[in-house]
Design an enzyme around this catalytic site. Structure first.
Site, PDB file in Angstrom:
ATOM      1  N   GLU A  83      12.601   2.614  13.539  1.00  0.00           N
ATOM      2  CA  GLU A  83      11.611   3.603  13.067  1.00  0.00           C
ATOM      3  C   GLU A  83      10.403   3.514  13.979  1.00  0.00           C
ATOM      4  O   GLU A  83      10.334   2.632  14.838  1.00  0.00           O
ATOM      5  CB  GLU A  83      11.208   3.316  11.611  1.00  0.00           C
ATOM      6  CG  GLU A  83      10.530   1.963  11.418  1.00  0.00           C
ATOM      7  CD  GLU A  83      10.106   1.682   9.977  1.00  0.00           C
ATOM      8  OE1 GLU A  83       9.961   2.627   9.189  1.00  0.00           O
ATOM      9  OE2 GLU A  83       9.924   0.488   9.649  1.00  0.00           O
TER      10      GLU A  83
ATOM     11  N   LEU B 285      11.276   1.423   6.579  1.00  0.00           N
ATOM     12  CA  LEU B 285      10.665   2.000   5.380  1.00  0.00           C
ATOM     13  C   LEU B 285      11.433   3.260   4.980  1.00  0.00           C
ATOM     14  O   LEU B 285      11.742   4.095   5.842  1.00  0.00           O
ATOM     15  CB  LEU B 285       9.206   2.352   5.668  1.00  0.00           C
ATOM     16  CG  LEU B 285       8.417   2.765   4.434  1.00  0.00           C
ATOM     17  CD1 LEU B 285       8.079   1.550   3.585  1.00  0.00           C
ATOM     18  CD2 LEU B 285       7.138   3.484   4.837  1.00  0.00           C
TER      19      LEU B 285
ATOM     20  N   LYS C   1       6.333  -1.809   1.857  1.00  0.00           N
ATOM     21  CA  LYS C   1       5.175  -1.221   2.551  1.00  0.00           C
ATOM     22  C   LYS C   1       4.011  -2.195   2.458  1.00  0.00           C
ATOM     23  O   LYS C   1       3.091  -2.055   1.643  1.00  0.00           O
ATOM     24  CB  LYS C   1       4.839   0.167   1.975  1.00  0.00           C
ATOM     25  CG  LYS C   1       4.058   1.042   2.951  1.00  0.00           C
ATOM     26  CD  LYS C   1       4.193   2.492   2.597  1.00  0.00           C
ATOM     27  CE  LYS C   1       3.276   3.418   3.404  1.00  0.00           C
ATOM     28  NZ  LYS C   1       3.401   3.352   4.838  1.00  0.00           N
TER      29      LYS C   1
ATOM     30  N   TYR D 129       0.823  -1.208   0.000  1.00  0.00           N
ATOM     31  CA  TYR D 129       0.000   0.000   0.000  1.00  0.00           C
ATOM     32  C   TYR D 129       0.852   1.252   0.000  1.00  0.00           C
ATOM     33  O   TYR D 129       2.064   1.200   0.209  1.00  0.00           O
ATOM     34  CB  TYR D 129      -0.947   0.008   1.202  1.00  0.00           C
ATOM     35  CG  TYR D 129      -0.297   0.365   2.530  1.00  0.00           C
ATOM     36  CD1 TYR D 129       0.494  -0.553   3.211  1.00  0.00           C
ATOM     37  CD2 TYR D 129      -0.460   1.629   3.094  1.00  0.00           C
ATOM     38  CE1 TYR D 129       1.092  -0.218   4.425  1.00  0.00           C
ATOM     39  CE2 TYR D 129       0.131   1.963   4.310  1.00  0.00           C
ATOM     40  CZ  TYR D 129       0.900   1.038   4.967  1.00  0.00           C
ATOM     41  OH  TYR D 129       1.500   1.374   6.161  1.00  0.00           O
TER      42      TYR D 129
END
Ligand code: PDD
Length: 279
Positions: free
Chosen positions: A179, A203, A147, A33
């Site tokens: 993250e 990411l 993702k 996504y």
């Protein structure tokens, strides 16, 4: 002003959008996504988001059914149908609907879903005071640069943050900061902005990249290098970056105050420059 969905070649109100219970996104989290912010009717850094969508799909062998031109036309139509000037566009591609079997289905068309909803930005007070974050062990897989819609670990960690009175949980793997659950993290030490390097464990945030650029343009030295949990807790400033939050200052990590006040000088400069590129 309606929430809009585009599902398998048709636009319709979001409340009427349906996919099969056999969709592999539903059954296995077998999909990828993007979330794209729309400012004044225009998708922000759309090319970068499309690049990452294609990269994510390619790395898990999900065919991307549309050309760049078609994605651009579809998103632009969805945004104008919604008529929200400030919106978030969600794009999801799953491996399609097929009888449940772990083996990859062949000759099954991928399912594409696009939704457009109004963007409700975080409370402005959070930007003025900074937020609380907590650290959590990173129990995710080793391909977090994809993702993927498989977000169970992120969901549980975000909830843990909420339960501990924080807005974000920061994943830590082997003592190193990775993250946030929906954001990238940077620290400031001696006026140098430091963020963990890109790689399979995190990411490559679109906002992260913009922030590195605007920081440099503002005369701030930037480094992409490992950050330990101890570095995080003892740095001068901590900031989160992401599509929905933009640049969000952190006031406390695990209840421990960061710097003299949030936002600190470098974070303020970056927030300011980020806002300016939107203007
Ligand atoms: N997520 N890291 C993770 C795990 C994320 O989920 C996100 C964003 C980011 C920041 O990336 P970007 O700057 O490209 O938005 C980093 C979106 C907002 C989401 O899942 O809703």
């Amino acid at each position: 002003m309606p929430d809009i969905a585009f599902v398998n070649d048709a636009f319709l109100p979001l409340s009427e959008a349906r996919v099969s219970v056999e969709d592999r996104g539903f059954q296995f989290g077998d999909g990828v996504y993007e979330l794209i912010r729309v400012y004044a009717g225009r998708p922000f850094r759309f090319t970068e988001h499309l690049d990452r969508l294609e990269q994510s799909a390619r790395s898990v062998a999900i065919p991307v059914p549309y050309t760049r031109e078609r994605w651009t036309a579809l998103v632009s139509e969805a945004v104008s149908r919604s008529a929200y000037p400030e919106a978030k566009v969600y794009i999801q591609i799953t491996r399609g609907a097929a009888p449940r079997d772990h083996v990859l289905a062949s000759h099954v068309p991928p399912t594409v879903v696009i939704t457009v909803r109004a963007l409700v930005p975080p409370d402005p007070a959070l930007y003025a005071s900074g937020v609380d974050v907590v650290t959590v062990p990173d129990i995710r897989w080793a391909r977090c640069n994809v993702k993927s819609v498989s977000l169970l670990a992120n969901v549980l960690a975000k909830q843990q943050a909420r339960d501990r009175g924080a807005v974000e949980a920061i994943f830590v793997r082997d003592g190193y900061v990775v993250e946030g659950t929906t954001s990238n993290v940077a620290v400031v030490r001696d006026r140098v902005l430091i963020t963990p390097p890109e790689g399979p464990l995190l990411l490559s945030g679109v906002t992260r990249k913009v922030v590195l650029t605007v920081a440099q343009q503002g005369g701030v030295a930037v480094k992409e290098e490992p950050v330990t949990e101890a570095d995080l807790c003892t740095s001068d400033e901590v900031l989160l970056t992401g599509t929905t939050i933009e640049v969000l200052p952190v006031a406390r990590v695990n209840g421990r105050q960061i710097g003299a006040r949030a936002p600190g000088p470098v974070t303020s400069l970056v927030m300011d420059r980020f806002k300016r590129i939107l203007a």
